[in-house]
Scaffold this active site. Sequence first.
Site, PDB file in Angstrom:
ATOM      1  N   LYS A  45      26.757  86.544  69.025  1.00  0.00           N
ATOM      2  CA  LYS A  45      27.238  86.414  67.639  1.00  0.00           C
ATOM      3  C   LYS A  45      28.729  86.200  67.488  1.00  0.00           C
ATOM      4  O   LYS A  45      29.320  86.475  66.439  1.00  0.00           O
ATOM      5  CB  LYS A  45      26.799  87.627  66.769  1.00  0.00           C
ATOM      6  CG  LYS A  45      25.364  88.026  66.898  1.00  0.00           C
ATOM      7  CD  LYS A  45      24.390  86.881  67.026  1.00  0.00           C
ATOM      8  CE  LYS A  45      24.230  86.047  65.789  1.00  0.00           C
ATOM      9  NZ  LYS A  45      23.377  84.838  66.105  1.00  0.00           N
ATOM     10  N   THR A  48      29.146  81.296  69.778  1.00  0.00           N
ATOM     11  CA  THR A  48      28.623  80.568  70.943  1.00  0.00           C
ATOM     12  C   THR A  48      28.168  79.161  70.571  1.00  0.00           C
ATOM     13  O   THR A  48      28.500  78.183  71.257  1.00  0.00           O
ATOM     14  CB  THR A  48      27.388  81.311  71.507  1.00  0.00           C
ATOM     15  OG1 THR A  48      27.524  82.710  71.285  1.00  0.00           O
ATOM     16  CG2 THR A  48      27.168  80.988  72.957  1.00  0.00           C
ATOM     17  N   TRP A  50      28.869  77.413  67.963  1.00  0.00           N
ATOM     18  CA  TRP A  50      30.002  76.629  67.460  1.00  0.00           C
ATOM     19  C   TRP A  50      30.784  76.010  68.617  1.00  0.00           C
ATOM     20  O   TRP A  50      31.010  74.800  68.668  1.00  0.00           O
ATOM     21  CB  TRP A  50      30.885  77.555  66.614  1.00  0.00           C
ATOM     22  CG  TRP A  50      31.957  76.900  65.824  1.00  0.00           C
ATOM     23  CD1 TRP A  50      32.154  75.566  65.648  1.00  0.00           C
ATOM     24  CD2 TRP A  50      32.985  77.581  65.087  1.00  0.00           C
ATOM     25  NE1 TRP A  50      33.259  75.370  64.846  1.00  0.00           N
ATOM     26  CE2 TRP A  50      33.772  76.577  64.488  1.00  0.00           C
ATOM     27  CE3 TRP A  50      33.299  78.931  64.864  1.00  0.00           C
ATOM     28  CZ2 TRP A  50      34.874  76.893  63.683  1.00  0.00           C
ATOM     29  CZ3 TRP A  50      34.389  79.242  64.065  1.00  0.00           C
ATOM     30  CH2 TRP A  50      35.163  78.233  63.481  1.00  0.00           C
ATOM     31  N   LYS A 103      25.540  78.086  79.140  1.00  0.00           N
ATOM     32  CA  LYS A 103      25.802  79.195  78.209  1.00  0.00           C
ATOM     33  C   LYS A 103      25.373  80.527  78.819  1.00  0.00           C
ATOM     34  O   LYS A 103      24.310  80.623  79.414  1.00  0.00           O
ATOM     35  CB  LYS A 103      25.012  78.961  76.908  1.00  0.00           C
ATOM     36  CG  LYS A 103      24.857  80.208  76.047  1.00  0.00           C
ATOM     37  CD  LYS A 103      23.943  79.953  74.845  1.00  0.00           C
ATOM     38  CE  LYS A 103      23.454  81.262  74.240  1.00  0.00           C
ATOM     39  NZ  LYS A 103      22.550  81.053  73.088  1.00  0.00           N
ATOM     40  N   THR A 104      26.207  81.528  78.652  1.00  0.00           N
ATOM     41  CA  THR A 104      25.801  82.876  79.043  1.00  0.00           C
ATOM     42  C   THR A 104      26.388  83.904  78.087  1.00  0.00           C
ATOM     43  O   THR A 104      27.397  83.643  77.429  1.00  0.00           O
ATOM     44  CB  THR A 104      26.254  83.220  80.480  1.00  0.00           C
ATOM     45  OG1 THR A 104      25.662  84.462  80.870  1.00  0.00           O
ATOM     46  CG2 THR A 104      27.769  83.374  80.597  1.00  0.00           C
ATOM     47  N   HIS A 105      25.714  85.056  78.014  1.00  0.00           N
ATOM     48  CA  HIS A 105      26.286  86.201  77.295  1.00  0.00           C
ATOM     49  C   HIS A 105      26.566  87.341  78.281  1.00  0.00           C
ATOM     50  O   HIS A 105      26.823  88.469  77.867  1.00  0.00           O
ATOM     51  CB  HIS A 105      25.303  86.733  76.247  1.00  0.00           C
ATOM     52  CG  HIS A 105      25.099  85.846  75.054  1.00  0.00           C
ATOM     53  ND1 HIS A 105      26.132  85.264  74.368  1.00  0.00           N
ATOM     54  CD2 HIS A 105      23.955  85.485  74.391  1.00  0.00           C
ATOM     55  CE1 HIS A 105      25.633  84.573  73.350  1.00  0.00           C
ATOM     56  NE2 HIS A 105      24.321  84.684  73.352  1.00  0.00           N
ATOM     57  N   SER A 135      26.899  90.528  61.996  1.00  0.00           N
ATOM     58  CA  SER A 135      26.143  89.324  62.335  1.00  0.00           C
ATOM     59  C   SER A 135      24.958  89.677  63.249  1.00  0.00           C
ATOM     60  O   SER A 135      23.844  89.172  63.080  1.00  0.00           O
ATOM     61  CB  SER A 135      27.079  88.320  63.024  1.00  0.00           C
ATOM     62  OG  SER A 135      26.398  87.137  63.332  1.00  0.00           O
ATOM     63  N   GLY A 256      29.213  82.443  58.363  1.00  0.00           N
ATOM     64  CA  GLY A 256      30.279  81.754  59.097  1.00  0.00           C
ATOM     65  C   GLY A 256      31.681  82.050  58.581  1.00  0.00           C
ATOM     66  O   GLY A 256      32.514  81.154  58.495  1.00  0.00           O
TER      67      GLY A 256
HETATM   68  P1  A3P Z   1      27.479  85.017  60.847  1.00  0.00           P
HETATM   69  O1  A3P Z   1      26.194  85.705  61.105  1.00  0.00           O
HETATM   70  O2  A3P Z   1      28.613  85.956  60.598  1.00  0.00           O
HETATM   71  O3  A3P Z   1      27.402  83.963  59.781  1.00  0.00           O
HETATM   72  P2  A3P Z   1      26.402  82.788  67.971  1.00  0.00           P
HETATM   73  O4  A3P Z   1      26.313  81.300  67.973  1.00  0.00           O
HETATM   74  O5  A3P Z   1      27.292  83.356  69.030  1.00  0.00           O
HETATM   75  O6  A3P Z   1      25.061  83.421  67.912  1.00  0.00           O
HETATM   76  O7  A3P Z   1      27.177  83.200  66.628  1.00  0.00           O
HETATM   77  C1  A3P Z   1      26.579  83.035  65.373  1.00  0.00           C
HETATM   78  C2  A3P Z   1      27.615  83.287  64.317  1.00  0.00           C
HETATM   79  O8  A3P Z   1      28.556  82.185  64.313  1.00  0.00           O
HETATM   80  C3  A3P Z   1      27.031  83.352  62.919  1.00  0.00           C
HETATM   81  O9  A3P Z   1      27.894  84.235  62.191  1.00  0.00           O
HETATM   82  C4  A3P Z   1      27.167  81.908  62.481  1.00  0.00           C
HETATM   83  O10 A3P Z   1      27.092  81.714  61.094  1.00  0.00           O
HETATM   84  C5  A3P Z   1      28.556  81.597  63.025  1.00  0.00           C
HETATM   85  N1  A3P Z   1      28.814  80.148  63.149  1.00  0.00           N
HETATM   86  C6  A3P Z   1      28.039  79.214  63.728  1.00  0.00           C
HETATM   87  N2  A3P Z   1      28.610  77.990  63.608  1.00  0.00           N
HETATM   88  C7  A3P Z   1      29.763  78.173  62.947  1.00  0.00           C
HETATM   89  C8  A3P Z   1      30.801  77.266  62.498  1.00  0.00           C
HETATM   90  N3  A3P Z   1      30.727  75.961  62.706  1.00  0.00           N
HETATM   91  N4  A3P Z   1      31.843  77.816  61.823  1.00  0.00           N
HETATM   92  C9  A3P Z   1      31.924  79.132  61.595  1.00  0.00           C
HETATM   93  N5  A3P Z   1      30.979  80.021  61.988  1.00  0.00           N
HETATM   94  C10 A3P Z   1      29.905  79.549  62.657  1.00  0.00           C
END
Ligand code: A3P
Length: 292
Positions: A45, A48, A50, A103-105, A135, A256
């Site tokens: 969260k 990743t 993005w 990708k890794t966590h 999130s 986001g």
């Molecule tokens: P929120 O739940 O706060 O909206 P991951 O990809 O690591 O799982 O992270 C997901 C989080 O990144 C979510 O946060 C998602 O909305 C946010 N996210 C994904 N793409 C994004 C972007 N282009 N700009 C900003 N936040 C983004």
Amino acid sequence: MEHLSRQELEVIHEIPLYRHFVENWAQVESFQARPDDLLISTYPKSGTTWISEIVDMIYNDGDEEKCKRDAIFNRVPFMEMSFPGLLSGTEQLATAPLPRIVKTHLPVQLLPVSFWEQDCKMIYVARNAKDVAVSYYHFYQMAKLHPDPGTLDEFLGKFMAGKVAYGSWYDHVKGWWEKKKAYRILYMFYEDMKKDPKREIEKVLQFLGKDLKEEVVNKILHHTSFQEMKKNPTVNYEMMPTWAMDHTVSPFMRKGISGDWKNYFTVAQNERFDAHYKEQMKGSTFRCQMEI
Ligand code: A3P
């Protein structure tokens, strides 16, 4: 597949993780990284998807049609992912076109050693703990591979104790923060990406040794904005089966933004979180912004 949902986490090398990932652990541990692999590492969260879309756009010189060739979870395979009936992350990577984006966590101590041996370039993205917790709470609700998160208060307790998938956020960000001293790691922050995405994309370009025209950078900037990604089925996870992710509960592309924790934390929760945070991060030079 319903029977796969809401299973309790197991523990591997002291880190709580999904049962099927643990069952496939031998494959992960012996994974052979290549020197030209690029690793994208994050605590869940933290942005990743993005950063993955930004990097794939860079690899494809800003050609969005090429980036729409497949879902993000196929273009950037999730290394430790394993589910019955699906190709595992390591299997996907075995046949992925080169150069691979992985990708890794995983926390540093669980990363397959070959990544260090091969001196792979790595991009780490950190996001402030409070927004990650909020999130993650929503993600636990919509992604059924997680156990039931309970109330937000209960979930915050688990998050602070590191009793969530991938363990302690505090140890994760600190572990990667220390590793960057000795390895080729670009350590980024979600909050910086929100504040000045163009500057952050340029940092990635420089790290990757790529030079793209300004108009291409602007295209990447537009294509990877939250508004664009939210409606793009190849990155918004709507291509995942609904038994795994239920976007009607909470969309993957949720808000986001930075500072959403303020809409959820009570004053008491915030005080408890701050005190615990101070304790956990004592002695570390890691700093991040809780809002922008
Ligand atoms: P929120 O739940 O706060 O909206 P991951 O990809 O690591 O799982 O992270 C997901 C989080 O990144 C979510 O946060 C998602 O909305 C946010 N996210 C994904 N793409 C994004 C972007 N282009 N700009 C900003 N936040 C983004």
